[in-house]
Motif scaffolding. Sequence first.
Motif, PDB file in Angstrom:
ATOM      1  N   TRP A   1      13.652 -91.059  22.287  1.00 13.68           N
ATOM      2  CA  TRP A   1      12.992 -92.190  21.627  1.00 13.68           C
ATOM      3  C   TRP A   1      11.756 -92.645  22.401  1.00 13.68           C
ATOM      4  N   GLU A   2      11.861 -92.758  23.722  1.00 15.12           N
ATOM      5  CA  GLU A   2      10.707 -93.198  24.502  1.00 15.12           C
ATOM      6  C   GLU A   2       9.575 -92.180  24.432  1.00 15.12           C
TER       7      GLU A   2
ATOM      8  N   THR B   1       4.687-100.141  23.190  1.00 13.71           N
ATOM      9  CA  THR B   1       3.774-101.194  23.617  1.00 13.71           C
ATOM     10  C   THR B   1       3.336-101.002  25.067  1.00 13.71           C
ATOM     11  N   ALA B   2       4.223-100.490  25.914  1.00 11.83           N
ATOM     12  CA  ALA B   2       3.845-100.226  27.301  1.00 11.83           C
ATOM     13  C   ALA B   2       2.763 -99.162  27.384  1.00 11.83           C
ATOM     14  N   ALA B   3       2.725 -98.262  26.390  1.00  6.79           N
ATOM     15  CA  ALA B   3       1.696 -97.221  26.342  1.00  6.79           C
ATOM     16  C   ALA B   3       0.467 -97.677  25.567  1.00  6.79           C
TER      17      ALA B   3
ATOM     18  N   PHE C   1      12.525 -97.959  22.207  1.00  7.91           N
ATOM     19  CA  PHE C   1      11.435 -97.318  21.463  1.00  7.91           C
ATOM     20  C   PHE C   1      10.217 -98.235  21.411  1.00  7.91           C
ATOM     21  N   LEU C   2      10.417 -99.472  20.971  1.00 10.62           N
ATOM     22  CA  LEU C   2       9.304-100.402  20.827  1.00 10.62           C
ATOM     23  C   LEU C   2       8.683-100.735  22.184  1.00 10.62           C
TER      24      LEU C   2
ATOM     25  N   PRO D   1      12.114 -96.033  12.294  1.00 11.96           N
ATOM     26  CA  PRO D   1      13.086 -96.650  13.217  1.00 11.96           C
ATOM     27  C   PRO D   1      13.205 -98.154  13.003  1.00 11.96           C
ATOM     28  N   ALA D   2      12.119 -98.828  12.621  1.00  7.45           N
ATOM     29  CA  ALA D   2      12.215-100.268  12.334  1.00  7.45           C
ATOM     30  C   ALA D   2      13.137-100.515  11.152  1.00  7.45           C
TER      31      ALA D   2
END
Length: 335
Positions: A121-122, A265-267, A260-261, A243-244
């Motif tokens: 997922w990540e 956002t971190a990317a 996942f989310l 996925p949402a």
Amino acid sequence: MTASVVRALAAVARDAAHLSTPGGGPCQACGALSARDGETLANRPDGTVVRHGSAVAKAHAPGTDPVAHRTRLAVAAHPALAGVLLPPLPHPPDGPAQARPVSAWPYGAPVDPGDPDAAPWEDAAVLLARLHRIAPAGLTGLPGPLPPMRGPAKAAAAMARLEAAAADHPAAPDVRRAWARLPAWARGQSPPPAHGRVRRSALCHGDLHLGQLVRHPTPDGPWLLIDVDDLGLGDPAWDLARPAAWFAAGLLPPEIWQRFLGAYTAANGPAVTRADDPWPQLDVPAKALTVQTAALALAKSAAEGRQPDEVERAVLEACTRIGTQPPELEFETPS
């Protein structure tokens, strides 16, 4: 799928495998008892995939726009997408048996459906963020203009399939009601609104799910996105919508959704403005994917002469909620 299509694809995959063999060495698949010559990996109305050793060949859906198809292949091969999209392989020109567009690709190891805890997922989220950050203007040398992302068109096609296969199903009115509540852009009837942010100009995959990732080189190479049939310009939130939708329907555990989310956002993915409240951007695409999934569930279950299973019922129940949601709870007014 006819035997002639499989034979033609096997020949394309074989030629592509031989052309891509380092140093022109022997193909390990040829002549082996376990040869993968002609192994059919997928057989759906929207694509047939046949493998030969290190390569696969795909016959794309009938009616595929040839200019958009060539442009999408060129995007996958573009240096700007290295490490994000699996690049296609060269292969000889299509033969007379190939009435549908054909492409060749390296074989990659897919996600193991029997090991859900290892689902990437990540990795998927980071790949999406990288894809969405690509500047379309920098993709020079393409054979045609970047086409629109086909996500909304696929949702509309799912509704058409429902009407053709299961129009009289007792659950069909709820799916239609949820569909009618969506704005025109989510039904593929108009471009998405700008709303002062990236909504229509991001490079999007268009059909993101875990089946669209492979490891290449096999077996432990990095994860890459595959299947560019729906790739194009559009709202990047669409790529997070499946996925949402699963999370909203109770099919994806909250901890996986947050992983996942959070990775997206971190990317620095541009689809959402706040990780703690992504729904102003994700609400409409997630509802559209819920309706699409429900429509296909009814069509498939009707074709197979069965009732919807537990997962399909969960999606249908989500459609009922969408169709009866008070207008004041919607993030975007239908049009």
